[in-house]
Design an enzyme around this catalytic site. Structure first.
Site, PDB file in Angstrom:
ATOM      1  N   CYS A 384       1.003  -1.076  -0.074  1.00  0.00           N
ATOM      2  CA  CYS A 384       0.004   0.076  -0.167  1.00  0.00           C
ATOM      3  C   CYS A 384       0.927   1.208   0.011  1.00  0.00           C
ATOM      4  O   CYS A 384       2.076   1.160  -0.161  1.00  0.00           O
ATOM      5  CB  CYS A 384      -0.997   0.140   1.119  1.00  0.00           C
ATOM      6  SG  CYS A 384      -0.002   0.294   2.782  1.00  0.00           S
ATOM      7  N   HIS A 552      -3.835   6.478   8.945  1.00  0.00           N
ATOM      8  CA  HIS A 552      -2.192   6.461   9.159  1.00  0.00           C
ATOM      9  C   HIS A 552      -1.945   7.373   8.022  1.00  0.00           C
ATOM     10  O   HIS A 552      -2.369   7.733   7.066  1.00  0.00           O
ATOM     11  CB  HIS A 552      -1.852   4.964   9.061  1.00  0.00           C
ATOM     12  CG  HIS A 552      -2.161   4.285   7.833  1.00  0.00           C
ATOM     13  ND1 HIS A 552      -3.281   3.559   7.617  1.00  0.00           N
ATOM     14  CD2 HIS A 552      -1.303   4.361   6.522  1.00  0.00           C
ATOM     15  CE1 HIS A 552      -3.308   3.378   6.451  1.00  0.00           C
ATOM     16  NE2 HIS A 552      -2.207   3.531   5.763  1.00  0.00           N
TER      17      HIS A 552
END
Length: 630
Positions: A384, A552
């Site tokens: 990711c 995040h």
């Protein structure tokens, strides 16, 4: 907000252009320094050395770009064909052929690549070199003729269109809007054609009537380029782009070599908005102060500008340059910061690595397009943007299933830019798959939408099990279970005071800020990391299923992390995450792999509906703490 297909295409196009130009930035700097020093209006005029300037910009730079573009598509053979084709357009026009090089370099590589595919497996042994040389010669020669006859006139006509466009705005008194044509033309290295072929004649005529002319200032204003370079210097991620920007500023602003900043815009085409805005603002300011120059400042440095400024016009000149710089800087800053927050790669290394990746892509294409069996797979990578959020969750779930199936396969999670070259299978969110393919062209790529609730994991495990010996599977399962029986937990990662239960529902952004502030207050991250979390959420929701979100920062925000930490907020009534109801907001700041044990526990916990429900409703902090850390 997810990027549209059009945005992705524009971004990929910009990266491809930068991939051709940026590896040759040293050649641009060399040409810029020679120009700045030795031309008649330079710092140390030298007629002999100045003779290098013309051939370098006419031949050397376009040839380098053409070779790099062809090599990106078809290796060194493609680079050679790209150069041959580009020579046709260089000879066929009287302006520097950067546009032709950017077209014909990759096109030449594409043509020879497909020609070679037609001959593959059909050449008798011993005749390979003969056939390869003759096909290269014939194809290259034909492309050179095509470039001379077709591409050259097309580019010349483009220059004529730009001239007409500029005159349209000039004749109607809409000079600031002329930047819509002038600035893109500059970036395509048509700056000299626009300046000397269109604006200078108009300026000379105006000087005879008024003693000064604004036309000398439309293309030569150093402000738009200065704003771009300053924005890269201040806001781009660490790397060669950031490190090279100060040197480019000196060459551009004090040396007057504007071409030095063109590749920085090609690297991110949306920055055309910045230079257009800066150019229009500068022209508007020049007109506001009724200022002009007595001749073309050549090169377009601040010193040349001042030398050509008539008495009483200095304030207007400085104001116009400052306005152009400020507007260009502001727009470019926003665009660059958004790219950095998304984790987009804009580094020179990225442009250079694309060449290496493309060279290996054809060799591994068959492998990348087929489905691998267990005997061919030793490493699966979840990737990711940052490599510490959704990918870690997915890796934890698949790792559990792989272990239960008794398969001896390593499952890891990484940021896209850190995908190892020995990965056989790469799993990413569907919006990131194309980027992952560029980083790991040798691997099989699997796209998913939901890292938790997806049938892909079970399907992959079933496929990998095909042909695996039952006894071998069982022995491997026992060995892996014994090897992994000892669990390491760093309890400093999750503190009880960072678990907040029974909170009232708030907006998504407020929930993320609350979770991020706990990380800040505990000394895990800098305050700026919270903003990176919000930016990440705007680009792609961090909702992962089962009522859980894991906000995040993106990869570029890792420098804001002091140490690994996690905070957990429970909202029994839920928080709206773009249509999904989230009950647990788990903020993550990860250094290395220290946080992965907790994420692995989380993936197992929320897989069971009863446990997931208890996590959403319990008022026992000790229960959540123990579930996540033990």
């Amino acid at each position: 907000m997810q990027k549209s297909s059009f945005q992705n295409k524009v971004q990929n196009f910009g990266r491809f252009l930068s991939g051709m130009v940026m590896p040759n930035i040293g050649a641009f700097i060399a040409w810029g320094l020679i120009t700045a020093f030795f031309i008649p209006t330079g710092w140390i005029p030298n007629e002999g050395l100045a003779s290098l300037v013309g051939p370098m910009i006419t031949y050397m730079l376009p040839v380098l770009i053409a070779f790099t573009g062809g090599q990106m598509v078809a290796g060194k053979r493609g680079g050679v064909i790209g150069v041959i084709a580009t020579m046709g357009v260089i000879v066929g026009t009287d302006i520097p052929m950067f546009i032709g090089a950017m077209i014909l370099g990759p096109f030449g590589g594409w043509v020879i690549k497909h020609i070679d595919q037609q001959f593959e497996g059909k050449i008798k042994p011993g005749f390979e070199m003969l056939i390869n040389n003759f096909t290269a010669g014939i194809v290259g020669g034909l492309l050179a003729i095509f470039a001379y006859q077709i591409i050259g006139p097309v580019v010349s006509n483009l220059n004529e269109v730009l001239r007409v466009g500029v005159e349209f705005f000039v004749n109607r008194g809409l000079l600031p809007l002329a930047s819509i044509f002038i600035e893109p033309a500059k970036i395509l290295f048509l700056n000299n054609a626009i300046n000397h072929g269109i604006l200078s004649p108009l300026g000379v005529q105006q000087v005879e009537e008024a003693g000064k002319s604004i036309f000398f200032m439309l293309e030569t204003n150093p402000g738009p380029g200065l704003g771009i370079l300053l924005a890269y210097w201040i806001f781009s991620a660490e790397g060669m782009v950031k490190e090279s920007a100060p040197g480019a500023i000196i060459i551009h602003f004090f040396g007057g070599i504007h071409e030095i900043y063109f590749p920085y815009v090609l690297m991110k085409p949306s920055l055309l908005l910045a230079v257009i805005g800066g150019g229009a603002s500068g022209i508007f300011t020049f007109r506001l102060f009724n200022t002009g120059l007595v001749a073309t400042p050549s090169p377009g440095s601040i010193f040349a500008y001042l030398a050509m400024t008539p008495r009483g016009n200095y304030l207007g000149v400085f104001a116009g340059i400052l306005a152009a710089t400020a507007v260009s800087f502001v727009i470019a800053s926003v665009l660059i910061k958004r790219s950095v927050a998304r984790g987009d790669t804009m580094e020179f290394e990225s442009a250079q690595s694309r060449v290496r990746e493309q060279k290996g892509r054809d060799l591994h294409m068959d492998k990348a397009n087929k489905k691998l069996s267990a005997s061919e797979v030793s490493k699966i990578v979840f990737a990711c943007d940052a490599g510490m959020g959704s990918s870690a969750m997915g890796a934890g779930r698949l790792r559990k299933k792989i272990k239960a199936a008794g398969l001896d396969i390593e499952v890891v999670n990484k940021a896209i830019d850190e995908i190892p070259q020995d990965a056989q299978i790469v799993i990413t969110h569907q919006n990131l798959t194309e980027r992952a393919k560029q980083k790991a062209p040798q691997a099989e790529h699997i796209s998913i939408q939901d890292f938790l609730q997806t049938p892909v994991y079970d399907q992959l495990v079933e496929r990998l099990q095909a042909g695996e010996d039952d006894q071998k599977k069982q022995s491997k399962a026992v060995e892996k279970k014994e090897a992994q029986s000892a669990a390491f937990v760093n309890q400093e990662i999750l503190k009880k005071e960072n678990i907040k239960l029974g909170l009232d529902s708030v907006k998504r952004t407020e929930a993320i800020k609350m979770a991020g502030q706990l990380l800040v207050d505990s000394g895990y991250v800098d305050q700026d990391y919270v903003n990176a979390m919000l930016d990440r959420e705007e680009e792609m929701s961090t909702y992962i299923g089962q009522g859980v979100a894991i906000p995040h920062g993106v990869g570029s925000a890792k420098k804001k992390i002091k140490k690994t930490g996690i905070s957990i907020l429970q909202f029994p009534e839920g928080v709206n995450f773009e249509g999904e109801t989230v009950y647990l907001v788990i903020a993550i700041a990860g250094v290395g792999n220290e946080h992965l044990k907790i994420l692995a526990n989380l993936s197992e916990l929320i897989e069971e509906n009863t446990t997931a429900e208890k996590l959403r409703t319990t008022d026992d902090i000790d229960y959540i703490y123990e579930e996540f850390t033990l």
